[in-house]
Design a protein around this motif. Structure first.
Motif, PDB file in Angstrom:
ATOM      1  N   ASP A  31      -2.486  -3.205   9.016  1.00  0.00           N
ATOM      2  CA  ASP A  31      -3.376  -3.106   7.866  1.00  0.00           C
ATOM      3  C   ASP A  31      -3.231  -1.744   7.196  1.00  0.00           C
ATOM      4  OD1 ASP A  31      -5.152  -5.533   7.702  1.00  0.00           O
ATOM      5  OD2 ASP A  31      -5.508  -4.994   9.789  1.00  0.00           O
ATOM      6  N   VAL A  32      -3.107  -1.748   5.887  1.00  0.00           N
ATOM      7  CA  VAL A  32      -3.108  -0.495   5.128  1.00  0.00           C
ATOM      8  C   VAL A  32      -4.559  -0.063   4.978  1.00  0.00           C
ATOM      9  CG1 VAL A  32      -2.468   0.659   2.998  1.00  0.00           C
ATOM     10  CG2 VAL A  32      -1.017  -1.174   3.900  1.00  0.00           C
ATOM     11  N   GLU A  33      -4.907   1.041   5.612  1.00  0.00           N
ATOM     12  CA  GLU A  33      -6.288   1.528   5.563  1.00  0.00           C
ATOM     13  C   GLU A  33      -6.549   2.376   4.320  1.00  0.00           C
ATOM     14  OE1 GLU A  33      -7.219   3.502   9.209  1.00  0.00           O
ATOM     15  OE2 GLU A  33      -6.265   1.956  10.437  1.00  0.00           O
ATOM     16  N   GLU A  34      -5.511   3.097   3.884  1.00  0.00           N
ATOM     17  CA  GLU A  34      -5.657   3.947   2.705  1.00  0.00           C
ATOM     18  C   GLU A  34      -4.296   4.104   2.040  1.00  0.00           C
ATOM     19  OE1 GLU A  34      -8.371   7.807   1.599  1.00  0.00           O
ATOM     20  OE2 GLU A  34      -7.234   7.867   3.463  1.00  0.00           O
ATOM     21  N   GLY A  35      -4.309   4.191   0.715  1.00  0.00           N
ATOM     22  CA  GLY A  35      -3.083   4.315  -0.049  1.00  0.00           C
ATOM     23  C   GLY A  35      -3.343   3.882  -1.474  1.00  0.00           C
ATOM     24  N   PHE A  36      -2.296   3.419  -2.148  1.00  0.00           N
ATOM     25  CA  PHE A  36      -2.503   2.907  -3.501  1.00  0.00           C
ATOM     26  C   PHE A  36      -1.370   1.960  -3.879  1.00  0.00           C
ATOM     27  CE2 PHE A  36      -0.004   6.743  -4.180  1.00  0.00           C
ATOM     28  CZ  PHE A  36       0.888   6.408  -5.196  1.00  0.00           C
ATOM     29  N   VAL A  37      -1.634   1.153  -4.893  1.00  0.00           N
ATOM     30  CA  VAL A  37      -0.634   0.271  -5.492  1.00  0.00           C
ATOM     31  C   VAL A  37      -0.445   0.745  -6.929  1.00  0.00           C
ATOM     32  CG1 VAL A  37      -0.159  -2.064  -6.305  1.00  0.00           C
ATOM     33  CG2 VAL A  37      -1.157  -1.710  -4.028  1.00  0.00           C
ATOM     34  N   SER A  38       0.802   0.934  -7.338  1.00  0.00           N
ATOM     35  CA  SER A  38       1.084   1.391  -8.698  1.00  0.00           C
ATOM     36  C   SER A  38       1.874   0.332  -9.452  1.00  0.00           C
ATOM     37  CB  SER A  38       1.868   2.710  -8.682  1.00  0.00           C
ATOM     38  OG  SER A  38       3.128   2.532  -8.066  1.00  0.00           O
ATOM     39  N   CYS A  39       1.684   0.324 -10.772  1.00  0.00           N
ATOM     40  CA  CYS A  39       2.379  -0.627 -11.640  1.00  0.00           C
ATOM     41  C   CYS A  39       3.520   0.083 -12.361  1.00  0.00           C
ATOM     42  CB  CYS A  39       1.404  -1.213 -12.657  1.00  0.00           C
ATOM     43  SG  CYS A  39       2.193  -2.327 -13.863  1.00  0.00           S
ATOM     44  N   GLY A  40       4.707  -0.467 -12.248  1.00  0.00           N
ATOM     45  CA  GLY A  40       5.869   0.146 -12.883  1.00  0.00           C
ATOM     46  C   GLY A  40       5.902  -0.027 -14.383  1.00  0.00           C
ATOM     47  N   GLN A  41       5.088  -0.935 -14.924  1.00  0.00           N
ATOM     48  CA  GLN A  41       5.105  -1.170 -16.367  1.00  0.00           C
ATOM     49  C   GLN A  41       4.050  -0.342 -17.104  1.00  0.00           C
ATOM     50  OE1 GLN A  41       6.020  -5.102 -17.960  1.00  0.00           O
ATOM     51  NE2 GLN A  41       4.087  -5.069 -19.118  1.00  0.00           N
ATOM     52  N   CYS A  42       2.780  -0.474 -16.719  1.00  0.00           N
ATOM     53  CA  CYS A  42       1.736   0.279 -17.433  1.00  0.00           C
ATOM     54  C   CYS A  42       1.419   1.617 -16.759  1.00  0.00           C
ATOM     55  CB  CYS A  42       0.464  -0.553 -17.577  1.00  0.00           C
ATOM     56  SG  CYS A  42      -0.412  -0.876 -16.033  1.00  0.00           S
ATOM     57  N   LEU A  43       2.028   1.856 -15.575  1.00  0.00           N
ATOM     58  CA  LEU A  43       1.933   3.125 -14.850  1.00  0.00           C
ATOM     59  C   LEU A  43       0.528   3.400 -14.280  1.00  0.00           C
ATOM     60  CD1 LEU A  43       4.107   5.429 -17.144  1.00  0.00           C
ATOM     61  CD2 LEU A  43       4.822   3.950 -15.243  1.00  0.00           C
ATOM     62  N   ARG A  44      -0.333   2.404 -14.251  1.00  0.00           N
ATOM     63  CA  ARG A  44      -1.649   2.601 -13.648  1.00  0.00           C
ATOM     64  C   ARG A  44      -1.547   2.442 -12.142  1.00  0.00           C
ATOM     65  NH1 ARG A  44      -3.049  -0.314 -18.498  1.00  0.00           N
ATOM     66  NH2 ARG A  44      -4.148   1.101 -19.893  1.00  0.00           N
ATOM     67  N   TRP A  45      -2.490   3.052 -11.443  1.00  0.00           N
ATOM     68  CA  TRP A  45      -2.532   2.916  -9.992  1.00  0.00           C
ATOM     69  C   TRP A  45      -3.908   2.441  -9.570  1.00  0.00           C
ATOM     70  CZ3 TRP A  45      -6.343   6.003  -8.098  1.00  0.00           C
ATOM     71  CH2 TRP A  45      -6.647   7.196  -8.782  1.00  0.00           C
ATOM     72  N   TYR A  46      -3.941   1.803  -8.376  1.00  0.00           N
ATOM     73  CA  TYR A  46      -5.156   1.171  -7.878  1.00  0.00           C
ATOM     74  C   TYR A  46      -5.354   1.592  -6.418  1.00  0.00           C
ATOM     75  CZ  TYR A  46      -4.140  -1.493 -12.043  1.00  0.00           C
ATOM     76  OH  TYR A  46      -3.848  -1.842 -13.342  1.00  0.00           O
ATOM     77  N   PRO A  47      -6.504   2.181  -6.103  1.00  0.00           N
ATOM     78  CA  PRO A  47      -6.691   2.774  -4.779  1.00  0.00           C
ATOM     79  C   PRO A  47      -6.956   1.751  -3.677  1.00  0.00           C
ATOM     80  CG  PRO A  47      -8.695   2.996  -6.070  1.00  0.00           C
ATOM     81  CD  PRO A  47      -7.671   2.392  -6.985  1.00  0.00           C
ATOM     82  N   SER A  78       0.726  10.328  -9.545  1.00  0.00           N
ATOM     83  CA  SER A  78       1.455  10.869 -10.694  1.00  0.00           C
ATOM     84  C   SER A  78       0.532  11.356 -11.798  1.00  0.00           C
ATOM     85  CB  SER A  78       2.391   9.785 -11.252  1.00  0.00           C
ATOM     86  OG  SER A  78       1.651   8.639 -11.632  1.00  0.00           O
ATOM     87  N   SER A  79      -0.673  10.797 -11.874  1.00  0.00           N
ATOM     88  CA  SER A  79      -1.577  11.173 -12.955  1.00  0.00           C
ATOM     89  C   SER A  79      -3.011  10.848 -12.549  1.00  0.00           C
ATOM     90  CB  SER A  79      -1.220  10.406 -14.237  1.00  0.00           C
ATOM     91  OG  SER A  79      -1.384   9.018 -14.029  1.00  0.00           O
ATOM     92  N   PRO A  80      -3.982  11.503 -13.199  1.00  0.00           N
ATOM     93  CA  PRO A  80      -5.383  11.166 -12.920  1.00  0.00           C
ATOM     94  C   PRO A  80      -5.693   9.777 -13.453  1.00  0.00           C
ATOM     95  CG  PRO A  80      -5.250  12.688 -14.742  1.00  0.00           C
ATOM     96  CD  PRO A  80      -3.864  12.578 -14.180  1.00  0.00           C
ATOM     97  N   PRO A  81      -6.847   9.205 -13.075  1.00  0.00           N
ATOM     98  CA  PRO A  81      -7.215   7.887 -13.606  1.00  0.00           C
ATOM     99  C   PRO A  81      -7.251   7.927 -15.124  1.00  0.00           C
ATOM    100  CG  PRO A  81      -8.714   8.551 -11.847  1.00  0.00           C
ATOM    101  CD  PRO A  81      -7.866   9.747 -12.165  1.00  0.00           C
TER     102      PRO A  81
END
Length: 340
Positions: A31-47, A78-81
């Motif tokens: 199980d991933v307890e902490e990290g993030f998922v990032s989108c290569g198209q819109c460059l947003r990330w999700y915690p 890579s960047s703030p929210p």
């Protein structure tokens, strides 16, 4: 959250499947307890925090939590929210706030509602039937899973379960339950919006919506999403409030002596015709069964040993009587995805 479910996801903001998982901490069980998922198209990330992915579009995001996450891990991001989208009250936001309240309050918690005698008995009857229809190694998605009320009914099966809800507090409760012991199923939980399922087409063999359609703003659109993410031959299981004489009596009793509290969407109660209309033209065979011919207020006053037996006997009998079958307060829905 298990790492392999990222291959099923699409970005909730732009719809891209170009997603990358960056784990910080992974448990022995994977199980991933902490990290993030990032989108290569819109460059947003999700915690990912506390074992759950917050995978909401910008207008529903928990911005305070995202900024706190960035403050702790800015060297890895890579960047703030991105700037919060300014949006007024929406049906999704209202449901989100309501279920955050229902997860933890001084009036009645959702877990207490789910543990009322009527619902404990009804859940036992419904889920026992559905469990028998789920194949081994299936992928099941529990849409609007709340604190795992439905998902954990299938946790002893050798399947993959993904549960998601718009309320982060509800998902937090589900994760707490998950962490308490080992389960046969591989389970992952997301904070996500049921308006547009954040999954690729044909991702799941079983789609479960237990009392969810009556909370959404556009049930017809959600029905299209059910079909979209279902595999060929995949199954949809649902239970919803039924338009009936008995339901009207129940609503009066609720105003006098409420058993639970609810904030419904655009269609608080629905008919079999409504459900069939929403799936009209879609490759999904739909079967329905009317249930709950005994008012919950009456069931709750009976001895515990009688709850399940009375509901089952009355459902089986009245549900097959043409003159009275429409009087039941709930509709059970079972759908099968046809090949296109």
């Amino acid at each position: 959250m298990h790492a392999d479910i990222v291959s099923l996801l699409v970005c909730p903001d732009c719809g891209s499947a170009s997603l990358t998982l960056v784990p910080f901490h992974v448990s022995k069980g994977g199980d991933v307890e902490e990290g993030f998922v990032s989108c290569g198209q819109c460059l947003r990330w999700y915690p990912i925090e506390h074992w759950a992915l917050e995978f909401l579009p910008r207008h529903l995001a928990y911005w305070k939590d995202r900024h706190a996450f960035y403050s702790r891990h800015n060297s890895r991001l890579s960047s703030p929210p991105q700037k919060k989208t300014t949006v007024g009250a929406t049906p999704q936001r209202e449901q989100q706030q309501y279920f955050d309240w229902y997860a933890e309050n001084d009036t009645q918690k959702y877990s207490a509602y789910a543990a009322t005698p009527f619902w404990k008995a009804m859940d036992s009857i419904i889920f026992r039937t559905w469990r028998k229809k789920i194949p081994r190694s299936a992928r099941l998605v529990d849409v609007g899973c709340a604190q795992g009320r439905s998902a954990f009914q299938f946790s002893n099966l050798p399947i993959t379960i993904v549960g998601f809800d718009i309320s982060k507090k509800m998902i937090g409760e589900a994760v707490k339950r998950y962490k308490q012991r080992a389960f046969r199923a591989r389970m992952s939980f997301l904070v996500a919006d049921a308006t547009n399922f954040p999954f690729r087409d044909s991702s799941f063999d079983v789609i479960l919506l237990y009392g969810v359609l009556h909370h959404v703003a556009n049930p017809a659109h959600v029905c299209r999403e059910i079909v979209r993410v279902a595999t060929s031959g995949g199954m949809y299981f649902g239970l919803e409030n039924h338009t009936s004489l008995l339901r009207k009596i129940f609503d009066i009793m609720q105003r006098v002596a409420p058993l639970w509290y609810e904030k419904a969407g655009s269609k608080p109660i629905m008919s079999e015709a409504d459900i069939r209309a929403w799936f009209d033209g879609l490759p999904m065979n739909i079967e329905t069964k009317i249930r709950a011919f005994i008012p919950p207020h009456f069931v709750n006053f009976l001895p515990a040993a009688a709850h399940k037996g009375l509901l089952k006997i009355t459902d089986d009998y009245f549900g097959n009587q043409p003159l009275v079958r429409k009087f039941g307060g709930l509709i059970e829905i079972v759908g099968t995805r046809r090949p296109v």
